[in-house]
Design a protein around this motif. Sequence first.
Motif, PDB file in Angstrom:
ATOM      1  N   LEU A 115       0.828  -1.201   0.000  1.00  0.00           N
ATOM      2  CA  LEU A 115       0.000   0.000   0.000  1.00  0.00           C
ATOM      3  C   LEU A 115       0.865   1.254   0.000  1.00  0.00           C
ATOM      4  CD1 LEU A 115      -2.855   1.190   0.111  1.00  0.00           C
ATOM      5  CD2 LEU A 115      -2.748   1.006   2.603  1.00  0.00           C
ATOM      6  N   ALA A 116       1.925   1.265   0.798  1.00  0.00           N
ATOM      7  CA  ALA A 116       2.824   2.422   0.842  1.00  0.00           C
ATOM      8  C   ALA A 116       3.479   2.652  -0.519  1.00  0.00           C
ATOM      9  CB  ALA A 116       3.888   2.220   1.922  1.00  0.00           C
ATOM     10  N   ARG A 117       3.924   1.580  -1.165  1.00  0.00           N
ATOM     11  CA  ARG A 117       4.533   1.717  -2.503  1.00  0.00           C
ATOM     12  C   ARG A 117       3.514   2.227  -3.516  1.00  0.00           C
ATOM     13  NH1 ARG A 117       7.410  -2.986  -0.958  1.00  0.00           N
ATOM     14  NH2 ARG A 117       5.800  -4.315  -1.822  1.00  0.00           N
ATOM     15  N   ALA A 118       2.298   1.691  -3.461  1.00  0.00           N
ATOM     16  CA  ALA A 118       1.266   2.058  -4.435  1.00  0.00           C
ATOM     17  C   ALA A 118       0.845   3.519  -4.295  1.00  0.00           C
ATOM     18  CB  ALA A 118       0.048   1.152  -4.287  1.00  0.00           C
ATOM     19  N   THR A 119       0.871   4.031  -3.087  1.00  0.00           N
ATOM     20  CA  THR A 119       0.453   5.422  -2.854  1.00  0.00           C
ATOM     21  C   THR A 119       1.635   6.364  -2.801  1.00  0.00           C
ATOM     22  OG1 THR A 119       0.507   5.135  -0.462  1.00  0.00           O
ATOM     23  CG2 THR A 119      -1.595   4.722  -1.569  1.00  0.00           C
ATOM     24  N   GLN A 120       2.821   5.840  -3.051  1.00  0.00           N
ATOM     25  CA  GLN A 120       4.067   6.613  -2.993  1.00  0.00           C
ATOM     26  C   GLN A 120       4.206   7.317  -1.650  1.00  0.00           C
ATOM     27  OE1 GLN A 120       3.910   9.000  -6.540  1.00  0.00           O
ATOM     28  NE2 GLN A 120       4.478   7.274  -7.826  1.00  0.00           N
ATOM     29  N   CYS A 121       3.807   6.608  -0.598  1.00  0.00           N
ATOM     30  CA  CYS A 121       3.949   7.056   0.794  1.00  0.00           C
ATOM     31  C   CYS A 121       3.203   8.356   1.086  1.00  0.00           C
ATOM     32  CB  CYS A 121       5.424   7.184   1.174  1.00  0.00           C
ATOM     33  SG  CYS A 121       6.312   5.630   1.012  1.00  0.00           S
ATOM     34  N   ARG A 122       2.096   8.548   0.420  1.00  0.00           N
ATOM     35  CA  ARG A 122       1.250   9.703   0.718  1.00  0.00           C
ATOM     36  C   ARG A 122       0.087   9.242   1.590  1.00  0.00           C
ATOM     37  NH1 ARG A 122       0.659  10.817  -5.292  1.00  0.00           N
ATOM     38  NH2 ARG A 122       2.800  11.174  -5.857  1.00  0.00           N
ATOM     39  N   SER A 123      -0.758  10.175   1.940  1.00  0.00           N
ATOM     40  CA  SER A 123      -1.954   9.806   2.700  1.00  0.00           C
ATOM     41  C   SER A 123      -2.890   9.006   1.812  1.00  0.00           C
ATOM     42  CB  SER A 123      -2.675  11.054   3.195  1.00  0.00           C
ATOM     43  OG  SER A 123      -1.882  11.717   4.133  1.00  0.00           O
TER      44      SER A 123
END
Length: 119
Positions: free
Chosen positions: A24-32
Amino acid sequence: METALPITAQVIADVIGTEKALTLARATQCRSVYIPQRLNPSHWLVEVVGTDAAQKLIAEFPSCCLPLAKCSSVVKAKRNKRIAELSAEGLTVAEIARRLGINKNTVQTICYRMRFKNQ
């Protein structure tokens, strides 16, 4: 020694597991990331973490915006551990790179550093 997740990522990992939280962090590029109140089967969250994990997030954090911290140190530690395992199994640098989908030079550098560190 395992590298600890940042606290914001750990909260998510406690609900859906470390691997899914890192995905999830990779997919959202560590955004909210906004967690909807109801799950639509075509929602991007389902595509990224799967239906079961998406349902768990919605049950725990309905209609919430969750900050995701940068998890690169954890991702790199897991990658390096996997490279060490595959190298110990006798795979070549090219085979490891192909299997993990990373550059051969990256694998070569990591293997060199591991050998140097173990001397």
